[in-house]
Design a protein around this motif. Sequence first.
Motif, PDB file in Angstrom:
ATOM      1  N   ARG A  76       0.822  -1.208   0.000  1.00  7.18           N
ATOM      2  CA  ARG A  76       0.000   0.000   0.000  1.00  7.18           C
ATOM      3  C   ARG A  76       0.862   1.267   0.000  1.00  7.18           C
ATOM      4  NH1 ARG A  76      -5.492  -0.112   1.511  1.00  7.18           N
ATOM      5  NH2 ARG A  76      -6.336  -2.201   1.260  1.00  7.18           N
ATOM      6  N   LEU A  77       1.988   1.226   0.727  1.00 10.14           N
ATOM      7  CA  LEU A  77       2.877   2.396   0.706  1.00 10.14           C
ATOM      8  C   LEU A  77       3.456   2.623  -0.689  1.00 10.14           C
ATOM      9  CD1 LEU A  77       4.804   2.087   4.094  1.00 10.14           C
ATOM     10  CD2 LEU A  77       3.286   3.942   3.402  1.00 10.14           C
ATOM     11  N   ALA A  78       3.652   1.532  -1.431  1.00 14.33           N
ATOM     12  CA  ALA A  78       4.215   1.667  -2.782  1.00 14.33           C
ATOM     13  C   ALA A  78       3.153   1.964  -3.835  1.00 14.33           C
ATOM     14  CB  ALA A  78       4.956   0.380  -3.154  1.00 14.33           C
ATOM     15  N   SER A  79       1.871   1.968  -3.451  1.00 15.99           N
ATOM     16  CA  SER A  79       0.797   2.188  -4.431  1.00 15.99           C
ATOM     17  C   SER A  79       0.816   3.627  -4.942  1.00 15.99           C
ATOM     18  CB  SER A  79      -0.555   1.868  -3.808  1.00 15.99           C
ATOM     19  OG  SER A  79      -0.858   2.794  -2.778  1.00 15.99           O
ATOM     20  N   ALA A  80       0.268   3.802  -6.129  1.00 14.38           N
ATOM     21  CA  ALA A  80       0.297   5.119  -6.776  1.00 14.38           C
ATOM     22  C   ALA A  80      -0.425   6.197  -5.978  1.00 14.38           C
ATOM     23  CB  ALA A  80      -0.297   5.004  -8.183  1.00 14.38           C
ATOM     24  N   GLY A  95      -2.375   9.062   4.352  1.00 13.86           N
ATOM     25  CA  GLY A  95      -2.957   8.174   5.350  1.00 13.86           C
ATOM     26  C   GLY A  95      -4.321   7.669   4.941  1.00 13.86           C
ATOM     27  N   ALA A  96      -5.130   8.548   4.365  1.00 13.68           N
ATOM     28  CA  ALA A  96      -6.465   8.139   3.923  1.00 13.68           C
ATOM     29  C   ALA A  96      -6.373   7.097   2.815  1.00 13.68           C
ATOM     30  CB  ALA A  96      -7.256   9.358   3.450  1.00 13.68           C
ATOM     31  N   ALA A  97      -5.459   7.307   1.846  1.00  6.48           N
ATOM     32  CA  ALA A  97      -5.290   6.345   0.760  1.00  6.48           C
ATOM     33  C   ALA A  97      -4.731   5.023   1.280  1.00  6.48           C
ATOM     34  CB  ALA A  97      -4.356   6.925  -0.308  1.00  6.48           C
ATOM     35  N   LEU A  98      -3.858   5.110   2.260  1.00  3.24           N
ATOM     36  CA  LEU A  98      -3.251   3.902   2.826  1.00  3.24           C
ATOM     37  C   LEU A  98      -4.298   3.015   3.499  1.00  3.24           C
ATOM     38  CD1 LEU A  98      -0.494   2.472   3.507  1.00  3.24           C
ATOM     39  CD2 LEU A  98      -0.535   3.743   5.656  1.00  3.24           C
ATOM     40  N   GLY A  99      -5.252   3.612   4.188  1.00  2.00           N
ATOM     41  CA  GLY A  99      -6.220   2.840   4.948  1.00  2.00           C
ATOM     42  C   GLY A  99      -7.450   2.434   4.177  1.00  2.00           C
ATOM     43  N   ARG A 100      -7.611   2.917   2.933  1.00  4.87           N
ATOM     44  CA  ARG A 100      -8.823   2.634   2.165  1.00  4.87           C
ATOM     45  C   ARG A 100      -8.939   1.138   1.870  1.00  4.87           C
ATOM     46  NH1 ARG A 100      -7.981   6.161  -1.736  1.00  4.87           N
ATOM     47  NH2 ARG A 100      -8.837   7.822  -0.438  1.00  4.87           N
ATOM     48  N   ASP A 101     -10.070   0.555   2.273  1.00  3.64           N
ATOM     49  CA  ASP A 101     -10.370  -0.864   2.013  1.00  3.64           C
ATOM     50  C   ASP A 101      -9.361  -1.818   2.662  1.00  3.64           C
ATOM     51  OD1 ASP A 101     -12.555  -0.082   0.422  1.00  3.64           O
ATOM     52  OD2 ASP A 101     -11.266   0.113  -1.341  1.00  3.64           O
ATOM     53  N   TRP A 102      -8.775  -1.402   3.772  1.00  2.00           N
ATOM     54  CA  TRP A 102      -7.894  -2.317   4.523  1.00  2.00           C
ATOM     55  C   TRP A 102      -8.772  -2.990   5.579  1.00  2.00           C
ATOM     56  CZ3 TRP A 102      -2.259  -0.811   6.179  1.00  2.00           C
ATOM     57  CH2 TRP A 102      -1.635  -1.913   6.781  1.00  2.00           C
ATOM     58  N   PRO A 103      -9.092  -4.250   5.435  1.00  2.00           N
ATOM     59  CA  PRO A 103     -10.050  -4.907   6.341  1.00  2.00           C
ATOM     60  C   PRO A 103      -9.636  -4.815   7.804  1.00  2.00           C
ATOM     61  CG  PRO A 103      -9.561  -6.316   4.458  1.00  2.00           C
ATOM     62  CD  PRO A 103      -8.590  -5.173   4.411  1.00  2.00           C
ATOM     63  N   GLY A 104     -10.547  -4.265   8.600  1.00  2.00           N
ATOM     64  CA  GLY A 104     -10.333  -4.221  10.040  1.00  2.00           C
ATOM     65  C   GLY A 104      -9.403  -3.139  10.528  1.00  2.00           C
ATOM     66  N   ALA A 105      -8.739  -2.398   9.626  1.00  2.00           N
ATOM     67  CA  ALA A 105      -7.755  -1.400  10.042  1.00  2.00           C
ATOM     68  C   ALA A 105      -8.446  -0.138  10.555  1.00  2.00           C
ATOM     69  CB  ALA A 105      -6.823  -1.055   8.889  1.00  2.00           C
ATOM     70  N   THR A 106      -7.920   0.436  11.626  1.00  2.46           N
ATOM     71  CA  THR A 106      -8.413   1.701  12.179  1.00  2.46           C
ATOM     72  C   THR A 106      -7.222   2.610  12.458  1.00  2.46           C
ATOM     73  OG1 THR A 106      -8.327   0.843  14.433  1.00  2.46           O
ATOM     74  CG2 THR A 106     -10.406   0.592  13.259  1.00  2.46           C
ATOM     75  N   GLY A 107      -7.501   3.899  12.579  1.00  2.00           N
ATOM     76  CA  GLY A 107      -6.448   4.838  12.943  1.00  2.00           C
ATOM     77  C   GLY A 107      -5.297   4.876  11.970  1.00  2.00           C
ATOM     78  N   VAL A 108      -5.541   4.583  10.700  1.00  2.00           N
ATOM     79  CA  VAL A 108      -4.465   4.579   9.710  1.00  2.00           C
ATOM     80  C   VAL A 108      -4.037   6.019   9.437  1.00  2.00           C
ATOM     81  CG1 VAL A 108      -3.754   3.832   7.412  1.00  2.00           C
ATOM     82  CG2 VAL A 108      -5.427   2.486   8.699  1.00  2.00           C
ATOM     83  N   ALA A 109      -2.733   6.269   9.491  1.00  2.00           N
ATOM     84  CA  ALA A 109      -2.230   7.636   9.314  1.00  2.00           C
ATOM     85  C   ALA A 109      -0.778   7.592   8.873  1.00  2.00           C
ATOM     86  CB  ALA A 109      -2.361   8.427  10.616  1.00  2.00           C
ATOM     87  N   VAL A 110      -0.327   8.726   8.348  1.00  2.00           N
ATOM     88  CA  VAL A 110       1.097   8.948   8.085  1.00  2.00           C
ATOM     89  C   VAL A 110       1.482  10.200   8.851  1.00  2.00           C
ATOM     90  CG1 VAL A 110       2.878   9.383   6.380  1.00  2.00           C
ATOM     91  CG2 VAL A 110       0.971   7.867   5.804  1.00  2.00           C
ATOM     92  N   VAL A 111       2.435  10.092   9.766  1.00  2.00           N
ATOM     93  CA  VAL A 111       2.841  11.210  10.614  1.00  2.00           C
ATOM     94  C   VAL A 111       4.220  11.684  10.180  1.00  2.00           C
ATOM     95  CG1 VAL A 111       1.480  10.279  12.535  1.00  2.00           C
ATOM     96  CG2 VAL A 111       3.908   9.726  12.364  1.00  2.00           C
ATOM     97  N   PRO A 112       4.581  12.930  10.508  1.00  2.00           N
ATOM     98  CA  PRO A 112       5.897  13.449  10.109  1.00  2.00           C
ATOM     99  C   PRO A 112       7.037  12.570  10.604  1.00  2.00           C
ATOM    100  CG  PRO A 112       4.488  15.223  10.876  1.00  2.00           C
ATOM    101  CD  PRO A 112       3.754  13.955  11.167  1.00  2.00           C
ATOM    102  N   HIS A 113       8.097  12.479   9.814  1.00  2.00           N
ATOM    103  CA  HIS A 113       9.192  11.559  10.088  1.00  2.00           C
ATOM    104  C   HIS A 113       9.931  11.885  11.374  1.00  2.00           C
ATOM    105  CE1 HIS A 113      13.221   9.684   9.488  1.00  2.00           C
ATOM    106  NE2 HIS A 113      12.485   8.708   8.993  1.00  2.00           N
TER     107      HIS A 113
END
Length: 767
Positions: A76-80, A95-113
């Motif tokens: 998912r991180l490598a997805s377009a 973060g929103a794109a990463l968590g889309r349609d991920w079964p059971g996943a919650t709180g999906v996010a990308v935070v500053p490095h």
Amino acid sequence: MGEKDPHRTRELMTQLGRVAPVLAVVLALLALWCAWQGVRQWQAGQRSTSVTQARDAAVDATGQALQAELRRMRERLASAPVQRALQDGRLDAAGAALGRDWPGATGVAVVPHDLRSEYNALAPGRFGRLAALESAVAAGEPVLMVAGGPAGPQILVTAPARVGERPVGVAIAALPLERATAGLAAVEVDPATYVALRQGSQTLMARGEPALSNVAERLGRPVPGTQLRIVAATPHVGRPPLGLSALPLWGLAATLLALAIAAGRLARRRSPAGSESDAEPTLAQSLQTADVDRPAPRPAPASAPKPAAAQLDPAIFRAYDIRGVVGRTLDAAIAERIGRAIGSLMHEQGLDEIVVGRDGRLSGPDLAAGLIAGLRASGRNVVDIGLVPTPLTYFAAYHLRTGCCVSITGSHNPPEYNGFKIVVGGETLAGEAIAELHARIAGERLYAAPVPGGLVERDLADDYVRRIADDIQIARPLKVVVDAGNGAAGTLGPRVLEAIGADVIPLHCEIDGTFPNHHPDPSEPRNLADLIDVVKRMGADLGVAFDGDGDRLGVVAADGAIIDADRLLMLFAADLLERNPGALIVHDVKCTGRLTGHVLRHGGSPLMWKTGHSLIKAKMRETGAELAGEMSGHFFFAERWFGFDDGLYAAARLLEILALQADPTAALHALPVGVSTPELKVDVPGGDPHAFVARFLAQATFDGARLSTIDGLRADWPDGWGLVRASNTTPVLVLRFDADDAQALARIQALFRERLLAIEPGLTLPF
């Protein structure tokens, strides 16, 4: 001669006939015992095979499920969609794109490095999320761990979010715990065995017999690619008799049974012996044995001459214990009043039973007698465990479930000192609680029970050694020199390390309250001279030293180098964090600044706190920390142990780690190190270090430094730090300096020298 042979034969047959009934019964009983042991060994073998198969099946199923989630994170991180958002710097969209349609996943996010926002938003006790993010940064790849969440434990999958090779953030997704536990839930487990899924000291799911949970680590197996492991255990059946397995035992049982039958036949064929047969003993009489001589009672330990009555001095009620000079500020009468004050506090809390132990000082027996008398006068039931290291006294409070104990000890102080370390209701008394004991005594607010409490004596040394040996067995023998400094750990320290598989060379292990060889303080380098010499001469793998009551540890490498306690804490922390990602590690203000970075790099959360065993333990309870340590050599393990400071258990944990290393000395020297001083102790004119530190805090300034005043004053610069604080055990200042190199150390020491002498020109500074 030949004429006598028939007579001798008849006499021999008669004698054999007399014992034949007894022999037949004994052989039959042995046959039954061997047959039963064969059954037990067969059952143990079956259960061992069963539990190993269940463990391996659970590992495979859990590993496959969790590896699938790690692959999902990578893909998912490598997805377009995610890559476009990352390139534009839109982390929320990523973060929103990463968590889309991920079964059971919650709180999906990308935070500053840099994770700065995560540190700023860190809530007390919520270190798991931050540790998972730190672990991904350190590993440079997706990682998976279990951490607490609002609704309970959950799986956290984290990974660096990159654009090409450039890190721009850290991704995180929370998954239900069932993804990790489903594998174990699906396997068949014998109810008499135990299989569990664990991360660190936390059991996430367990099946089978709960009583086996404490010994399950020996059959543990990691779940690949995760911080999890499956542990297992079978009921303990002991070593097989004569080293025989089930089939040979059954064969031996058959042989013994045949011999029993033959003996029975001989008894039936025996001719009557007239009146002599009437005098034959019964079977019960034949099996009786003479009383074994009881060992002579041990002589009472020598005690110091009784001093003149001391007056109650409020100065002995210190920050985290009671400590005084025997004959001047402390005697049996004052100990009795302290006992009554402790008993009164227990009475108010509804606590009835308390353990009392003492170290090897000559004044110990008299002070123990006074303390016990006071406790009993307040109606408390006392369990006297005698001369023991302080950790065994703490252990006894847990083992006997009293929640209360007093260790009579002068710790690492000179022979004329003694004192009391006090635990009531599971909490080590410190600060205001210690002051309140003095107020009770001074105000005569002491409870007098209508009936005195009871007194029993117990020996718990075997229980303590067994508990440690059940937890720790080192992977290979290590040759270890043990220097107890003639303190209370002299007997038990070598026993513990031998029980876990070490080859021990004892040094100054004869308990002697005068400490004839050297002062029992391993934090002072000069006190380790004998240990260094013997380690080198004997070609030992390392040397360990204990203080006067065994709650502190000093370590010397094979080449004679002293390994400072803060570096040992790094080693303990790295080991613990492999099993407990995100765990909180507490350290005192005297520890090196490199410790913080080391803990963070290994996925932990460091916290600096005040020096003092009771203060550190209180902070551990408040924060739920798994490990703590002080520069003085106190180590506190909550993982797999009870959270109190224990030099003996710390030594065992150290050997457990080093036995897995090809070169223990190299492993010790690989720990981060700079240039530092030991604890420098400075006498203060007037003898009041606390008043001096108060003046120092009010007047001293250090440009460009970050100041911490939680315990004295510590000034940190980017390349080092210096500390001034008041000792709570002796009337001195304690100073320490640590830096990246000798030049930085000299600069920081010069700054402190200037400011210290400006306040008190008469100070004699050792730098």
